[in-house]
Design an enzyme around this catalytic site. Sequence first.
Site, PDB file in Angstrom:
ATOM      1  N   TRP A  45       0.831  -1.213   0.000  1.00 36.07           N
ATOM      2  CA  TRP A  45       0.000   0.000   0.000  1.00 36.07           C
ATOM      3  C   TRP A  45       0.860   1.254   0.000  1.00 36.07           C
ATOM      4  CZ3 TRP A  45      -4.379  -0.826  -1.975  1.00 36.07           C
ATOM      5  CH2 TRP A  45      -5.130  -1.965  -1.664  1.00 36.07           C
ATOM      6  N   ASP A  54      -1.609   6.670   6.335  1.00 36.64           N
ATOM      7  CA  ASP A  54      -2.685   5.822   5.835  1.00 36.64           C
ATOM      8  C   ASP A  54      -3.008   4.843   6.968  1.00 36.64           C
ATOM      9  OD1 ASP A  54      -4.338   3.962   4.665  1.00 36.64           O
ATOM     10  OD2 ASP A  54      -2.962   3.384   3.065  1.00 36.64           O
ATOM     11  N   LYS A  76     -12.431  -1.571   6.909  1.00 39.08           N
ATOM     12  CA  LYS A  76     -11.730  -2.552   7.739  1.00 39.08           C
ATOM     13  C   LYS A  76     -12.122  -2.398   9.207  1.00 39.08           C
ATOM     14  CE  LYS A  76      -8.592  -3.033   4.095  1.00 39.08           C
ATOM     15  NZ  LYS A  76      -7.853  -2.170   3.191  1.00 39.08           N
TER      16      LYS A  76
END
Length: 359
Positions: A102, A172, A196
């Site tokens: 990511w 993030d 999530k």
Amino acid sequence: MKRAYNFNAGPTALPEAVLKKAESEWLNYNGTGMNVMEMSHRSKPYEEINNQAQALLRKLLAIPDDYEVLFLQGGASLQFAMMPMNLLEEGKKGYYVLTGSWSEKALKEAKKIGDTAIFASDKENNYTSIPTLTNLDTIKDGSYLHITSNNTIYGTQWQETPKNVSIPVVADMSSDILCRPVDVQSYGLIYAGAQKNLGPSGVTVVIMKKELLERSKDTLPSMLDYRTHAKNNSLYNTPPTLAVYLLKLVLEWAESLGGAEALEKKNKQKANLLYNEIDESDGFYKGHAEVNSRSLMNVTFTLENKELTDAFLAEAKELGFTGLNGHRSIGGCRASIYNAVPLEHVEKLAQFMKRFRSK
Ligand SMILES: *Cc1c(COP(=O)(O)O)cnc(C)c1O
């Protein structure tokens, strides 16, 4: 019907209490005679949902008043680009710490916007740990330092916020927001897709220091300009109303459990069950992450060979465990144990791991 033992990486388990509450309000939200999906986003009941979700998030993460809370769309993936579009200044660099796929994707997008540089990387170690950062106080030519607080695919997590950084830290937090208390003031901007730890997909949370809004330029398209959403209380255009409503329910649930500290305690308990089994297995289960970088949210491991890993996954599936396959890029096994995954389900998994090993 029995609920699955859900270890999906995202989207993933939602608290059962939240689903039941949504079900009870499905046809008639709060006396309106409508589902939340059916009402105007300019209506009073919806505005309340929007404001309550914001207020709850502020409370749960102790977000100071000089920070904006925005509900956006486009996922964390849009933030990979939107954040540099707004924050990356001319003649300066966006610095990145690479700790997994990511972060690589975040960097790839920023490169399209402006100047970037890799500040530190753990790629050479196959992303098994979080690098130790030095000379943070000397970054002078940077607009921000970007980190990925939890690496969903590799199962590593920053254990603490980088301190004494001379430029704003951007994080993030898609896969670990609200898994523990966070010192928001150490960050310039935090972003997270909700699917999530916070709710369903469709809404992305951005928490940013208000003074950073001054960096955005008038040439930005309105929807990609943070100022547009800040000015309009995240109601500039039609928001993902159902997702924001479910986000609100998840935050109410988190508050009822005792907030971020209580969640952290429970998350540690859950993660320890699995890491203890890995550590006691004498190499039968091999954890991917270095011990001091282990994630509370994604527990990654492999077995001795592919046959054994496949047998483990097949038997687990038969017993009702879902989502234990590792990400397609690294294989192996991954148990994602976000906030909403009940302790009892993790206990069941740890017991299965033990039984499988003895057999
Ligand atoms: C899942 C995930 C993303 C991608 O989120 P989207 O909402 O699908 O764009 C980005 N970063 C991290 C750390 C993630 O876990």
